[in-house]
Design an enzyme around this catalytic site. Structure first.
Site, PDB file in Angstrom:
ATOM      1  N   ALA A   7       0.728  -1.167   0.018  1.00  0.00           N
ATOM      2  CA  ALA A   7       0.006  -0.018  -0.022  1.00  0.00           C
ATOM      3  C   ALA A   7       1.000   1.214  -0.089  1.00  0.00           C
ATOM      4  CB  ALA A   7      -0.817  -0.096   1.329  1.00  0.00           C
ATOM      5  N   GLY A   8       0.974   1.945  -1.249  1.00  0.00           N
ATOM      6  CA  GLY A   8       1.722   3.137  -1.379  1.00  0.00           C
ATOM      7  C   GLY A   8       0.887   4.466  -1.172  1.00  0.00           C
ATOM      8  N   THR A  13      -0.455  -2.117  -4.501  1.00  0.00           N
ATOM      9  CA  THR A  13      -0.103  -3.503  -5.521  1.00  0.00           C
ATOM     10  C   THR A  13      -0.459  -4.546  -4.832  1.00  0.00           C
ATOM     11  OG1 THR A  13       1.588  -1.717  -6.548  1.00  0.00           O
ATOM     12  CG2 THR A  13       1.564  -4.286  -7.087  1.00  0.00           C
ATOM     13  N   TYR A 100      19.121   2.581  11.347  1.00  0.00           N
ATOM     14  CA  TYR A 100      18.363   4.004  11.422  1.00  0.00           C
ATOM     15  C   TYR A 100      18.341   4.446  12.941  1.00  0.00           C
ATOM     16  CZ  TYR A 100      16.066   6.784   7.971  1.00  0.00           C
ATOM     17  OH  TYR A 100      15.510   7.639   6.895  1.00  0.00           O
ATOM     18  N   GLY A 107      10.064   3.224   6.460  1.00  0.00           N
ATOM     19  CA  GLY A 107       8.927   2.729   5.725  1.00  0.00           C
ATOM     20  C   GLY A 107       8.829   1.117   5.389  1.00  0.00           C
ATOM     21  N   ASP A 109       7.712  -0.644   3.256  1.00  0.00           N
ATOM     22  CA  ASP A 109       8.167  -0.630   1.830  1.00  0.00           C
ATOM     23  C   ASP A 109       9.736  -0.771   1.555  1.00  0.00           C
ATOM     24  OD1 ASP A 109       8.257   1.826   2.237  1.00  0.00           O
ATOM     25  OD2 ASP A 109       7.498   2.622   0.071  1.00  0.00           O
ATOM     26  N   ASP A 129      13.913   3.564  -5.510  1.00  0.00           N
ATOM     27  CA  ASP A 129      12.137   3.018  -5.800  1.00  0.00           C
ATOM     28  C   ASP A 129      11.829   4.421  -6.323  1.00  0.00           C
ATOM     29  OD1 ASP A 129       9.732   2.472  -5.546  1.00  0.00           O
ATOM     30  OD2 ASP A 129       9.932   1.631  -3.604  1.00  0.00           O
TER      31      ASP A 129
END
Length: 257
Positions: A7-8, A13, A100, A107, A109, A129
């Site tokens: 879910a972007g 997709t 991080y 994210g 993704d 991306d």
């Protein structure tokens, strides 16, 4: 059968995996106001085109960068498929060590893409991306997510030119026939295309300086195929990288399925 959803901000997709193989994939618009019933009707309709029913689905895994649709998607999975979906987060057992400062900021993704790139191409690697934003993710050969870069996406740049100027139109993103445009549309398309390529090449060059010359570059996202062909740096185009990463994470966390 596994349903994998990415879910972007622009699209959702959907990948249908049977016995670990991507059998089909579809793309829906990300509609933040969509209800769980609307999502359910859309997904069950897509399954019908593949001669499948909700009863064929054994599991569902979701990577989402749009928090407002997570609730409706979870409710949809329960109501229409009778299963609790797995949402990928920084705390998910992916085997990836996230370096991080605050892992929760990464994210889903980007985590999924990193897992897939390491499994499919090895490390160190850089994942570019090309979605709503253009992200660059750096991953070491030791399965470490090192960090990355976030830049404005091509669509955002095109919309900004249109909305912040009085006379420039909204143009489609495509490779122009030549660098020097002889009309407004061609000039804008040249700026968007070669501007994106120049920026991406520059970012990759700087990343390779830090990671080393043996670093692989993988391009994914909606514009990956169009942009990668113009880059000076060789990049492997993998349009299904995120879906493959979701399937790999599902296999790792559900070894008996």
């Amino acid at each position: 059968m596994l349903l994998a959803l990415d879910a972007g901000n622009t699209n959702v997709t959907i990948g249908i995996f049977e016995n670990g193989r991507l059998a089909d994939n579809r793309r829906l618009r990300t509609v933040r106001e969509q209800t769980s019933d609307e999502w359910g009707i859309l997904l069950t309709s897509l399954l019908q085109y593949a001669s499948l029913t909700p009863k064929d689905v054994d599991g569902m895994i979701i990577s989402s960068v749009v928090p407002t649709i997570n609730g409706p998607l979870a409710e949809m999975a329960q109501r229409y498929f009778g299963i609790t979906p797995m949402f990928v987060t920084a705390g998910t057992d992916t085997g990836l060590k996230i370096l991080y400062e605050n892992p929760a900021e990464v994210g889903a993704d980007r985590i999924v893409n990193s897992v897939a790139a390491l499994h499919k191409y090895g490390g160190p690697c850089v994942i570019v991306d090309l979605g709503t934003a253009i992200t660059f993710d750096a991953v070491s050969a030791n399965f470490e997510y090192l960090g990355g870069i976030i830049a404005a996406g091509i669509g955002i740049s095109a919309e900004a030119l249109f909305s912040r100027t009085a006379r420039l139109p909204l143009v489609a993103f495509k490779k122009p026939s030549r660098v020097i445009g002889t009309n407004t549309v061609a000039s804008m398309q040249s700026g968007l295309y070669y501007g994106a390529i120049g920026a991406i090449d520059g970012m990759i060059e700087r990343l390779l300086e830090e990671l080393g010359p043996d670093t692989r570059t993988i391009a994914t996202g909606g514009h990956a195929g169009l942009v990668a062909g113009g880059l000076r740096h060789n990049a492997s185009v993998d349009e299904n990288l995120t879906l493959d990463g979701l399937q790999l994470i599902w296999q790792r966390t559900h070894p008996k399925s």
